[in-house]
Enzyme design. Sequence first.
Site, mmCIF file in Angstrom:
data_model
loop_
_atom_site.group_PDB
_atom_site.id
_atom_site.type_symbol
_atom_site.label_atom_id
_atom_site.label_comp_id
_atom_site.label_asym_id
_atom_site.label_seq_id
_atom_site.Cartn_x
_atom_site.Cartn_y
_atom_site.Cartn_z
ATOM 1 N N ASP A 338 -3.174 3.300 0.147
ATOM 2 C CA ASP A 338 -2.078 4.200 0.923
ATOM 3 C C ASP A 338 -2.312 3.609 1.960
ATOM 4 O O ASP A 338 -3.340 3.268 2.613
ATOM 5 C CB ASP A 338 -2.832 5.441 0.753
ATOM 6 C CG ASP A 338 -4.134 6.004 1.418
ATOM 7 O OD1 ASP A 338 -5.070 4.922 0.906
ATOM 8 O OD2 ASP A 338 -4.418 6.863 1.985
ATOM 9 N N GLU A 339 -0.831 4.284 2.994
ATOM 10 C CA GLU A 339 -0.476 3.966 3.716
ATOM 11 C C GLU A 339 -1.138 2.960 4.545
ATOM 12 O O GLU A 339 -2.282 2.691 5.392
ATOM 13 C CB GLU A 339 -1.802 4.876 4.744
ATOM 14 C CG GLU A 339 -0.940 6.392 4.693
ATOM 15 C CD GLU A 339 -1.680 7.756 5.149
ATOM 16 O OE1 GLU A 339 -0.789 8.965 5.525
ATOM 17 O OE2 GLU A 339 -2.438 7.546 5.067
#
Lengths: 544, 544
Positions: A338-339
Amino acid sequence: MDSGWMRTVLVLLGVFGSCRGLQPDYTEQGDPELQSASGSSKYGSLWPLPQKVQISDVSFRLSVSGFRIRDAKESSAGPSCSLLQNAYRRYYEYILGGAGVKKQKPGKNWRSGPSELTELQVWITSPDSDCDAFPSVTSDESWMTSLFTFYLLGLETFSQLVYEDEYGAKSINSSVISDFPRFAHRGILLDTSRHFLPIKVILANLETMAMNKFNVFHWHIVDDPSFPYLSRTFPQLSQQGAYHPYTHVYTPADVKMVIEFARLRGIRVIPEFDTPGHTQSWGKGQPDLLTPCYSGSTPSGTFGPVNPILNTTYDFMKQFFTEVSTVFPDGYVHLGGDEVDFSCWKSNPDIKKFMDQQGFGQDYSKLESFYIQKLLDIVTTTKKGYMIWQEVFDNGVKLKPDTIIHVWKGTQQQYQNEMANITSSGYQTLLSTPWYLNRISYGQDWQGHYKADPQDFKGTEAQKKLVIGGEACLWGEYVDATNLTPRLWPRASAVAERLWSSKDVKDISDAYNRLTVHRCRMVQRGIPAEPLFYGFCPHEYKGI
Amino acid sequence: MDSGWMRTVLVLLGVFGSCRGLQPDYTEQGDPELQSASGSSKYGSLWPLPQKVQISDVSFRLSVSGFRIRDAKESSAGPSCSLLQNAYRRYYEYILGGAGVKKQKPGKNWRSGPSELTELQVWITSPDSDCDAFPSVTSDESWMTSLFTFYLLGLETFSQLVYEDEYGAKSINSSVISDFPRFAHRGILLDTSRHFLPIKVILANLETMAMNKFNVFHWHIVDDPSFPYLSRTFPQLSQQGAYHPYTHVYTPADVKMVIEFARLRGIRVIPEFDTPGHTQSWGKGQPDLLTPCYSGSTPSGTFGPVNPILNTTYDFMKQFFTEVSTVFPDGYVHLGGDEVDFSCWKSNPDIKKFMDQQGFGQDYSKLESFYIQKLLDIVTTTKKGYMIWQEVFDNGVKLKPDTIIHVWKGTQQQYQNEMANITSSGYQTLLSTPWYLNRISYGQDWQGHYKADPQDFKGTEAQKKLVIGGEACLWGEYVDATNLTPRLWPRASAVAERLWSSKDVKDISDAYNRLTVHRCRMVQRGIPAEPLFYGFCPHEYKGI
């Protein structure tokens, strides 16, 4: 999916007939904030609510010295199964140690005096059940084979049926219960990187998870701020990356203890080692793992995500995840993904060159996918399935068919669309977006958590079946040993019922009445579960 | 107001020269939420910040076996003063038991080896100080006479100066500190009606108040939901009105213990018995005290505020508040007077008749004032001063000149206008509006609490002087023993500094750096104060 096993266990037993609420019955006038439901549920304090509950008024007493939990003669498991023996001891304590969290008026049959219930027989019917196995979920059906797990859950249900009558006697009403979970994956994410959580805190929350029939501990063990996982292969990771190399690490023995403690409670431990972002702490003990960021034409001294263009990165990952695959017995590992912030990659001239060579143009999500693809291939060789955060799917990375995609972003409409997209692509999925319990607000926010439903999106029945459950996440920015437990419970209990009980169990008022008593039961069992609203528990928390 | 007394105590001692932050110094890239300040303050972990601090690099070591806190030869107080002796023991433990919450690099003078500090002399200079007196605030100046209280505070400051050097040795740097509080009234409100708080919890929070130099415990002891105060005169009030008549009450011995525990820490205990609203629990044990509400022409069975038209009401209040005046030694009692709902009064035909007789028309606030006026007269006969919530002032009730008006409502602009109005009428006032700590939100809300300033309104210097301080309020809807302490601390610490330190102490980043260490100190002293943001304490909380 009517599960005969639990009916077998509980067929003689029963549930609350009527009970006094814990709320005073004064008028609400004069205080606009007095707005809670206040009464008792016909289901007593059962939480999460079983699939079928039939209650009678016939009550039995349990004798403190006489009551026994034992293996039925016909059971295929015996005293050599430490998982069961351990559970008997635990639940004997809960049932008779200081069990019944509330008094109630005697049932209608009281006048004739209740009979005594002398034993609870546990009858394991499957001859090939393995007492020493780890709980697992490999497909939609196979969790049914993990019988022991369900006997543990049956003991919890039994313990929730026991109450104290007016005279303080432990009692239980005859009833018939059939039960099974709506979703196979019912998880809690704890983050031990932003704050280190002492083992004691983790164990207490595993214990509480069992009380709420959660069965997955998603251990977000490392992240940017610290790397408390002590790796045998790369000890420098925690030596340099933990908040402290001795007092703030999880040794191999600690990890083993957590896994075994969880197993004895029917809980899987899925570790998350999130890459290529969220890895600042990794870089301290593993030089060259992270991408050097540039300021103009010179390195700035700071670092970005894992460096995806070096062979050494993949050599490292291969060794690291091989170790992880042996340390954590569960069939799945969570790989994060993620991210990922592209700004550092964009600043680095070597990365730019690599992008050109690969023909990625300016699309850094292609570079991300390049990395993830290689990582997934590595993890596949360790014979593990993997879970990943939704971005990996969103970026079009090629995934194994059994990949579980973890949804965590967006508004209600956005996550519902995401669930629809993922399942129409044939992948299994898991919801967390509405259950970020670290995000607190004033008032009874558990009601919002309770109302969210992971199958609430546009899709076919086949798509809905690909939803294997959800996880309540308690990210660690603002919690540590001082406040984690009351912040998590009973707010996570709302998620527990959503993931266990029938879809149509959604009466907030009935839930309130059961949950207030369930929370007092957790308190009596030593867990500082916070109150839902004003009121009291017969036995208040003894700590501070 | 330069207070020579504390300079006398601390003249030889010092404070942190430099210290390592508790935050890791990795780059913030890749995680948008990593936004905390991260470093050390030149004021170390002093909290609240003293008025004047001069720090040197000269450090002294404290020997675990050799260090003593003792009365100076010239001191007018001696071993017979149990308040001081008690404090010596407490602070010896805090200072040398496991004190220093963080290591730091040695000062510049380290090379020559530090000298040893062998004793802390406490020199009470006022010959007429009374060691057994209760702390009090009767006017702007007289708190200066309560010397003992300030010696207690000086010990806290001294303890905050001690740290562990690189080798674990307890050390302190030479420095000069002059100190006094900006405001005389620095309070915490706890609500023991919506949830009962075990005595243990109250004492732990008094202890923590002392660590933060709070000096008023505003005990909102009863309210609608329950009446835990055991009255000798009217035992039925708690017998009928408490959540439970034995397990959920404060006996006279309990109350006495709380008051003495507070006194030994320089803390006043001001009880609040809020009338005429917020009194549902009173009605259970005192028939005819509350107004019967009507549904049309018949009583509905529910009750409203205290019935202001019966003589028996005032007979009761006279007896009740006479008891209160003897049980609670403080010069003030808080009489509430907030949120009176008129709907029940309006429904009652006897009340209507009375309104007509008195010529009140339809203005029920006149009836409210009628009641309050009589109550104030009663309380005046008990020789107590009183505090009241702002509505009583807003409704134009005639007040004694020394009344303290407690502001709790509205937006920032509204409460600032209220403070201006109250002080222009010549009354003393106290602010709570921005400090309702029960209202939680996600993130570092302590910063908002820190920024609020009680003298921030349009008014003359004379008006500003009428602001005696403020109180952080933790109303009890959502807190009990399970979660109260971490919810209160260190959020209330932000209010503590605002009320103690100079008006111009408002550097959020410096405050963050000191407060993170101060919170770790509270944790090390056994208080589960929650984290401000990610990071760690050298010694994490030992509970769950």
